[in-house]
Design a protein around this motif. Structure first.
Motif, PDB file in Angstrom:
ATOM      1  N   ARG A 139       0.911  -1.516   0.142  1.00  0.00           N
ATOM      2  CA  ARG A 139       0.139   0.425  -0.199  1.00  0.00           C
ATOM      3  C   ARG A 139       1.141   1.175   0.047  1.00  0.00           C
ATOM      4  O   ARG A 139       0.645   1.844  -0.625  1.00  0.00           O
ATOM      5  N   LEU A 140       1.710   1.409   0.602  1.00  0.00           N
ATOM      6  CA  LEU A 140       2.647   2.489   0.825  1.00  0.00           C
ATOM      7  C   LEU A 140       3.160   2.292  -0.555  1.00  0.00           C
ATOM      8  O   LEU A 140       3.912   3.444  -0.886  1.00  0.00           O
ATOM      9  N   ILE A 141       3.941   1.428  -1.116  1.00  0.00           N
ATOM     10  CA  ILE A 141       4.704   1.917  -2.491  1.00  0.00           C
ATOM     11  C   ILE A 141       3.932   2.216  -3.372  1.00  0.00           C
ATOM     12  O   ILE A 141       3.797   2.770  -4.419  1.00  0.00           O
ATOM     13  N   GLU A 142       2.325   1.811  -3.730  1.00  0.00           N
ATOM     14  CA  GLU A 142       1.621   1.668  -4.652  1.00  0.00           C
ATOM     15  C   GLU A 142       1.143   3.332  -4.307  1.00  0.00           C
ATOM     16  O   GLU A 142       0.941   4.247  -5.032  1.00  0.00           O
ATOM     17  N   ARG A 143       0.731   4.339  -3.324  1.00  0.00           N
ATOM     18  CA  ARG A 143       0.679   5.532  -2.783  1.00  0.00           C
ATOM     19  C   ARG A 143       2.196   6.228  -3.257  1.00  0.00           C
ATOM     20  O   ARG A 143       2.164   7.263  -4.262  1.00  0.00           O
ATOM     21  N   GLY A 144       3.217   5.977  -2.793  1.00  0.00           N
ATOM     22  CA  GLY A 144       4.642   6.798  -3.796  1.00  0.00           C
ATOM     23  C   GLY A 144       4.393   6.611  -4.754  1.00  0.00           C
ATOM     24  O   GLY A 144       4.437   7.744  -5.978  1.00  0.00           O
ATOM     25  N   ALA A 145       4.309   5.259  -5.428  1.00  0.00           N
ATOM     26  CA  ALA A 145       3.846   5.146  -6.635  1.00  0.00           C
ATOM     27  C   ALA A 145       3.034   6.615  -7.853  1.00  0.00           C
ATOM     28  O   ALA A 145       3.247   6.809  -8.587  1.00  0.00           O
ATOM     29  N   GLN A 146       2.016   6.620  -6.899  1.00  0.00           N
ATOM     30  CA  GLN A 146       0.714   7.302  -7.888  1.00  0.00           C
ATOM     31  C   GLN A 146       1.224   8.902  -7.743  1.00  0.00           C
ATOM     32  O   GLN A 146       1.277  10.192  -8.660  1.00  0.00           O
ATOM     33  N   HIS A 147       1.979   8.852  -6.345  1.00  0.00           N
ATOM     34  CA  HIS A 147       2.914  10.588  -5.791  1.00  0.00           C
ATOM     35  C   HIS A 147       3.526  10.770  -7.274  1.00  0.00           C
ATOM     36  O   HIS A 147       3.698  12.018  -7.711  1.00  0.00           O
ATOM     37  N   VAL A 148       4.272   9.985  -7.317  1.00  0.00           N
ATOM     38  CA  VAL A 148       5.654   9.818  -8.049  1.00  0.00           C
ATOM     39  C   VAL A 148       4.933  10.914  -9.821  1.00  0.00           C
ATOM     40  O   VAL A 148       4.847  11.264 -10.528  1.00  0.00           O
ATOM     41  N   ALA A 149       3.662   9.878  -9.934  1.00  0.00           N
ATOM     42  CA  ALA A 149       3.401  10.410 -12.069  1.00  0.00           C
ATOM     43  C   ALA A 149       2.861  11.272 -11.961  1.00  0.00           C
ATOM     44  O   ALA A 149       2.488  11.915 -12.510  1.00  0.00           O
ATOM     45  N   ASP A 150       2.391  11.577 -10.087  1.00  0.00           N
ATOM     46  CA  ASP A 150       1.381  12.848 -10.143  1.00  0.00           C
ATOM     47  C   ASP A 150       2.559  13.899 -10.388  1.00  0.00           C
ATOM     48  O   ASP A 150       2.418  15.164 -11.334  1.00  0.00           O
ATOM     49  N   ARG A 151       3.910  13.899  -9.732  1.00  0.00           N
ATOM     50  CA  ARG A 151       5.498  15.104  -9.904  1.00  0.00           C
ATOM     51  C   ARG A 151       5.163  14.732 -11.621  1.00  0.00           C
ATOM     52  O   ARG A 151       6.110  15.641 -12.413  1.00  0.00           O
ATOM     53  N   ILE A 152       5.230  13.053 -11.679  1.00  0.00           N
ATOM     54  CA  ILE A 152       5.478  13.401 -13.357  1.00  0.00           C
ATOM     55  C   ILE A 152       5.339  14.058 -14.327  1.00  0.00           C
ATOM     56  O   ILE A 152       5.397  15.322 -14.884  1.00  0.00           O
ATOM     57  N   ASP A 153       3.594  13.891 -14.514  1.00  0.00           N
ATOM     58  CA  ASP A 153       2.680  14.971 -15.131  1.00  0.00           C
ATOM     59  C   ASP A 153       2.900  16.796 -14.724  1.00  0.00           C
ATOM     60  O   ASP A 153       2.993  17.035 -15.992  1.00  0.00           O
ATOM     61  N   GLU A 154       3.039  16.850 -13.619  1.00  0.00           N
ATOM     62  CA  GLU A 154       3.005  18.479 -13.049  1.00  0.00           C
ATOM     63  C   GLU A 154       4.047  19.269 -14.059  1.00  0.00           C
ATOM     64  O   GLU A 154       5.097  20.380 -14.207  1.00  0.00           O
ATOM     65  N   ALA A 155       5.838  18.274 -14.205  1.00  0.00           N
ATOM     66  CA  ALA A 155       6.869  18.505 -14.287  1.00  0.00           C
ATOM     67  C   ALA A 155       6.630  18.325 -16.299  1.00  0.00           C
ATOM     68  O   ALA A 155       7.803  19.434 -16.150  1.00  0.00           O
ATOM     69  N   ILE A 156       5.907  17.842 -16.546  1.00  0.00           N
ATOM     70  CA  ILE A 156       6.576  17.481 -17.755  1.00  0.00           C
ATOM     71  C   ILE A 156       5.157  18.956 -18.569  1.00  0.00           C
ATOM     72  O   ILE A 156       5.171  19.698 -19.105  1.00  0.00           O
ATOM     73  N   ARG A 157       3.895  18.853 -17.512  1.00  0.00           N
ATOM     74  CA  ARG A 157       3.163  20.267 -17.675  1.00  0.00           C
ATOM     75  C   ARG A 157       3.948  22.044 -17.955  1.00  0.00           C
ATOM     76  O   ARG A 157       4.072  22.157 -18.985  1.00  0.00           O
ATOM     77  N   ALA A 158       4.988  21.460 -16.684  1.00  0.00           N
ATOM     78  CA  ALA A 158       5.357  23.047 -16.480  1.00  0.00           C
ATOM     79  C   ALA A 158       6.673  23.184 -17.308  1.00  0.00           C
ATOM     80  O   ALA A 158       6.605  24.185 -18.092  1.00  0.00           O
ATOM     81  N   ALA A 159       6.824  22.815 -18.196  1.00  0.00           N
ATOM     82  CA  ALA A 159       7.960  22.119 -19.078  1.00  0.00           C
ATOM     83  C   ALA A 159       7.659  22.643 -20.045  1.00  0.00           C
ATOM     84  O   ALA A 159       8.349  23.164 -21.466  1.00  0.00           O
ATOM     85  N   SER A 160       6.151  21.791 -20.436  1.00  0.00           N
ATOM     86  CA  SER A 160       5.113  22.075 -22.055  1.00  0.00           C
ATOM     87  C   SER A 160       4.967  23.849 -22.309  1.00  0.00           C
ATOM     88  O   SER A 160       4.714  24.520 -23.050  1.00  0.00           O
ATOM     89  N   THR A 161       4.383  23.996 -20.565  1.00  0.00           N
ATOM     90  CA  THR A 161       4.070  26.006 -20.621  1.00  0.00           C
ATOM     91  C   THR A 161       5.026  26.141 -20.957  1.00  0.00           C
ATOM     92  O   THR A 161       4.972  27.460 -21.861  1.00  0.00           O
ATOM     93  N   ALA A 162       6.142  26.167 -20.553  1.00  0.00           N
ATOM     94  CA  ALA A 162       7.381  27.061 -20.980  1.00  0.00           C
ATOM     95  C   ALA A 162       8.237  26.798 -21.814  1.00  0.00           C
ATOM     96  O   ALA A 162       8.352  27.808 -22.526  1.00  0.00           O
ATOM     97  N   ALA A 163       8.501  25.574 -22.780  1.00  0.00           N
ATOM     98  CA  ALA A 163       8.059  25.456 -23.989  1.00  0.00           C
ATOM     99  C   ALA A 163       7.650  26.495 -24.913  1.00  0.00           C
ATOM    100  O   ALA A 163       7.569  27.595 -26.110  1.00  0.00           O
ATOM    101  N   ASP A 164       6.069  26.132 -24.846  1.00  0.00           N
ATOM    102  CA  ASP A 164       4.904  27.388 -25.335  1.00  0.00           C
ATOM    103  C   ASP A 164       5.046  28.231 -25.079  1.00  0.00           C
ATOM    104  O   ASP A 164       4.373  29.305 -26.697  1.00  0.00           O
ATOM    105  N   LYS A 165       5.779  29.058 -23.900  1.00  0.00           N
ATOM    106  CA  LYS A 165       6.303  30.563 -24.168  1.00  0.00           C
ATOM    107  C   LYS A 165       7.355  31.727 -25.013  1.00  0.00           C
ATOM    108  O   LYS A 165       7.096  32.426 -25.487  1.00  0.00           O
ATOM    109  N   GLU A 166       8.092  30.163 -25.848  1.00  0.00           N
ATOM    110  CA  GLU A 166       9.171  30.608 -26.554  1.00  0.00           C
ATOM    111  C   GLU A 166       9.115  30.515 -27.635  1.00  0.00           C
ATOM    112  O   GLU A 166       7.653  30.090 -28.224  1.00  0.00           O
TER     113      GLU A 166
END
Length: 166
Positions: A139-166
């Protein structure tokens, strides 16, 4: 283009990713027991499932064999993101996620993740998610993996937004 019953626009093409299997860096007195290896193997599949279901990512699988697994388990890809980017280019994706579980105790572990932009070959984010509690808990590993997925999504969204502004 039609993919899996959904229409993928240019924007969603920017949301294609390979999530490599997670490596295990086990410093405990009983390293690499079969139960721990099973848990580590489940991390990437949980991250993939969460990114697909919640984030709408197009996931591309890369066979976990030979050289790729050697690079995952040794931590080589963390030090050489351009090599990981080559795997992503061959798979035809925009992003690649590299993960590793560092376990120094039975009470806590760290999931370390790098997100690499395949076009630039540079890591756009590198973060750590701490897992506290009995690390043998699925259960802890599952929650950690879900948190990782959320952080990956945040990082990609932020990088994509920054690239779109350039």
């Amino acid at each position: 283009a039609l993919f899996g019953g959904r229409i993928w626009t240019e924007a969603s093409a920017k949301r294609s990713i390979v999530v490599l299997d997670f490596g295990l860096y086990d410093l405990t007195l009983l390293p690499r027991v079969s139960e721990e290896l099973r848990r580590v193997a489940s991390i990437a599949s949980t991250v993939r499932r969460h990114l697909s279901e919640k984030g709408g990512y197009k996931l591309v699988n890369v066979p976990a064999e030979g050289e790729v697994m050697a690079g995952v388990n040794s931590g080589y890809f963390f030090d050489h993101p351009s090599e990981a980017a080559d795997i992503g280019r061959q798979a035809g994706v925009q992003w690649i996620a590299i993960g590793r579980l560092a376990k120094s105790s039975f009470l806590f572990a760290y999931l370390r993740i790098q997100i690499v932009n395949v076009t630039t070959s540079y890591a756009v984010d590198d973060f750590i998610v701490e897992i506290k509690g009995p690390v043998g808990s699925d259960r802890l590993i599952e929650r950690g993996a879900q948190h990782v997925a959320d952080r990956i999504d945040e990082a990609i969204r932020a990088a994509s937004t920054a690239a779109d502004k350039e």
